[in-house]
Design a protein around this motif. Structure first.
Motif: not given
Length: 712
Positions: A431-436, A469-473, A497-498, A707-712
């Motif tokens: 399960m990926p979680v993007a953080v910044q 350009h994302q940090l993925i946990l 999280t993003v 359309t969503d630029s695959v940002t979920l």
């Protein structure tokens, strides 16, 4: 066990064990809510290791020091809680019951020599517990079952016992039956001895007395099944014939055969327990100390020398070569890195210098590593409390504090003969979680503390995605992600999280021609390069082709390669949405050059411009990554899982039976549909589903994904 005297107890958690034969390492396994922690407390209280029940839960004595665990009021880490019973040191390894923390559970199994499955008399057996049972069975781990909470108003002991036998096999047999008086369980009837453990007096240990006729009535069938089960596992092949012939088999013989069968994992006893009233605690301790194997009786994991060559079989001998393994690592603000170590061979001594070695792990970004460290602080754990100790012998478990390099899975050995233990299998985080960092000033703190968190958590994978350009946990699930974020915030890191961005690819939808013109004159030496190109799409997975069809030398040969460099560089940057371009053929068909102002840099710039101009004149198709996913589920869940996959744009490629009433479903599915699949599959299969994935190819993305630029 039945027929034996009541075990005495003492507080001796800070005293080193002298002989491996006097050690028992027992992992407590079971779903969350089954009562593992309460039962552990009852065992600690019964042996004097803690003063009262509830001290683990309220944090006054031995609660885990992990702030995320205290905050969330759930067990997410492996805890070691030692007790001493009749000079036998028992290390109770309380493992998490949440599926997200199966890594901690497997670490507990690695450190243990037997497993005690705790099953609630209220909730019964779930599929996740059955899967864990199968995992222990696969590695030959001796097991017993403690049916807990038998005095709960909604307890259904007999039904849950039947569930255990149905799920775990016919060798799962009770040693005792609960005795009820006026609807309340007051004791246990020993099926072998015919005696009753009477708990009505309220003392920590029961009064043993002969059973009455009324108490014995109805137990004949259960006693006969138990005796036949023990005899069937006996090494005395004449015993069954004697029993069937009417001979009375002596109690001592039955108990001796029972203990041997339990130690080798072929007989699986069931005990009835209540942590609140203490019913069954003494009987459980008798099984643990009398029937569970010592470290001497269990085989050691395979070991290699530093050069990878196998090392001959090692024995659990305090005088042997030192081999231990870090099964858990934590970071303490005062003690630094705290490593929980199971010693397999030799003896660790305070003030000695040891070798720390670890295997490479590509998915965690680790390489083979070696270092030497001095053991300045050796201690025995009691939950989060630590007690100084001078040494720790083979078979025992200790904590090494203020370690600078050791991580979970590393081997501790002597510096004279460094060795490495073959690592145990860790689950793959899916399960990926993007953080910044919340602010620019927190970026350094995030990087520094994330490295610490990853070092202590082998199920966490940290990835920097250069494309998005994302940090993925990569985590095991939502609960695991919450714990990781809580640990970071506990270190003072402001993190947020993003949405996870799925890395797309770009390609050309049709053939097109274009010109790249890079001409600059600003006085002095100028820049001059013109190139004409044709771009055409290729089939999926074909990659990139560059063709030179320049005639007449209009573009000098030394600049053809410059055009290709410029095109390739622009392909990496993208021409539409900023994603790399793939699966195209670029053909240079013409251009112009200047004898003075043309250069390598100018033609690189012209090549890049030509590709951008071609993109503006064509339709750019976005491609999304597709993975091949293999899902292992119980047969009864296959239909549910397949229906769900159809809503995720999955393309089913096969269903195969893999035995044990389980099937493998193979499907091709876009990565965008898998971001939370670790959670959703667990919900669909009541925690029993597992999956693995591998990148397959990129395919055209539908309009909503674009359309969503695959940002979920």
């Amino acid at each position: 066990m039945s027929g034996k005297g009541t075990h005495g107890s003492s507080i001796g958690t800070t005293t080193p064990a002298e002989h491996p034969e006097k050690i028992r390492n027992v992992a407590l396994v079971g779903r969350s809510g089954a009562g593992k922690t309460m039962l552990t407390e009852a065992l600690l209280a019964a042996t004097g290791a803690i003063n009262r029940m509830g001290s683990i839960l309220d944090g006054t004595t031995v609660s885990d020091s992990d702030p995320s665990e205290i905050h969330q009021q759930r067990s997410v880490t492996l805890s070691v809680l030692p007790i001493v019973v009749d000079d036998v040191k028992v290390n109770l390894l309380d493992t998490p019951g949440y599926a997200d923390f199966v890594g901690e559970l497997r670490a507990g199994l690695r450190a243990a020599d037997a497993a005690l499955f705790v099953v609630s008399a209220v909730d019964g057996v779930d599929v996740a517990t059955t899967a864990l049972w199968a995992e222990c069975e696969r590695i030959g781990m001796p097991r017993a079952v403690a049916i807990s909470r038998i005095d709960h108003p909604r307890a259904r002991y007999e039904a849950v016992l039947a569930e255990c036998q149905d799920a775990f096999g016919s060798s799962v047999l009770p040693l005792y039956l609960p005795i009820r008086r006026a609807g309340t369980i007051t004791g246990l009837l020993g099926l072998l001895s015919g005696t009753v453990s009477d708990y009505t007096a309220g003392a920590p240990r029961p009064v043993r007395r002969p059973a009455t006729e009324a108490e014995l009535s109805g137990a004949e069938s259960a006693r006969a099944v138990l005796i036949e089960g023990i005899i069937a596992e006996s090494e005395d092949e004449t015993l069954m014939d004697r029993y069937l012939g009417g001979d009375e088999i002596g109690l001592d013989t039955l108990i001796a055969d029972l203990e041997i069968a339990v130690a080798r994992g072929s007989f699986l006893p069931v005990l009835a327990t209540s942590a609140e009233t203490g019913v069954g605690v003494t009987e459980l301790l008798e099984v643990v100390t009398g029937a569970f194997p010592s470290p001497v009786e269990r085989g050691l994991p395979s070991v290699t020398a530093r050069d990878g060559q196998p090392v001959g079989p090692l024995a659990c001998d305090p005088a042997g070569p030192l081999v231990g393994e870090v099964v858990r690592t934590t970071i303490d603000s005062f003690l630094g890195r705290v490593c929980l170590v199971r010693v397999f061979s030799g003896t660790i001594r305070e003030d000695s210098t040891v070798h720390i070695g670890g295997h490479a792990s590509a998915e965690r970004g680790r390489t083979d590593h070696d270092s030497e460290e001095r053991v300045t602080h050796l201690q025995f754990p009691l939950g989060s409390a630590l007690h100084p100790a001078p040494y720790c012998v083979a078979g025992d478990i200790c904590a090494l504090t203020r370690m600078s390099s050791a991580e979970t899975g590393d081997t501790v050995s002597s510096r004279e003969t460094p060795m490495r233990v073959t690592p145990w299998e860790m689950p793959e985080p899916l399960m990926p979680v993007a953080v910044q960092a919340a602010t620019h000033g927190d970026e350094d703190a995030l990087a520094r503390n994330l490295a610490k968190v990853a070092a202590v958590d082998p199920t966490l994978r940290v990835e920097w995605n250069a494309e998005t350009h994302q940090l993925i946990l990569w985590c095991m699930g939502e609960a695991h992600a919450e714990v990781v974020l809580d640990r970071l915030r506990g270190q003072g890191v402001k993190v947020q999280t993003v949405g996870v961005i799925t890395p797309l690819r770009e390609t050309f939808a049709r053939a097109v021609s274009a010109r790249g013109r890079y001409v600059k004159q600003s006085g002095g030496h100028g820049q001059y390069a013109i190139c004409d190109i044709e771009v055409e799409p290729l089939e999926r997975g074909a990659g990139f082709e560059f063709v030179d069809k320049v005639v007449g030398g209009v573009v000098p040969g030394q600049y053809i390669g410059s055009v290709e460099k410029g095109v390739r560089a622009q392909m990496q940057k993208g021409v539409s949405a900023g994603f790399p371009v793939v699966d195209i053929r670029v053909t240079v068909v013409g251009g112009k050059a200047h004898s003075v102002d043309s250069s390598d840099a100018a033609f690189q710039a012209a090549g890049a411009l030509a590709l951008r101009e071609a993109a503006a004149a064509s339709r750019i198709q976005l491609l999304e990554p597709v993975s091949v996913v293999t899902i292992t589920v119980p047969d009864g869940s296959v239909g549910t899982v397949m229906n769900d996959l159809s809503t995720r744009r999955g393309h089913l490629t096969g269903v195969t039976s893999v035995g044990d009433a389980r099937s493998e479903v193979t499907v091709e599915i876009p990565d965008a549909e898998l971001l939370r699949y670790a959670i959703e599959l667990r919900a669909l299969t009541a925690g029993s589903g597992r999956f693995r994935r591998a990148y397959l190819r990129h395919e055209p993305a539908p309009s909503n994904v674009v359309t969503d630029s695959v940002t979920l």
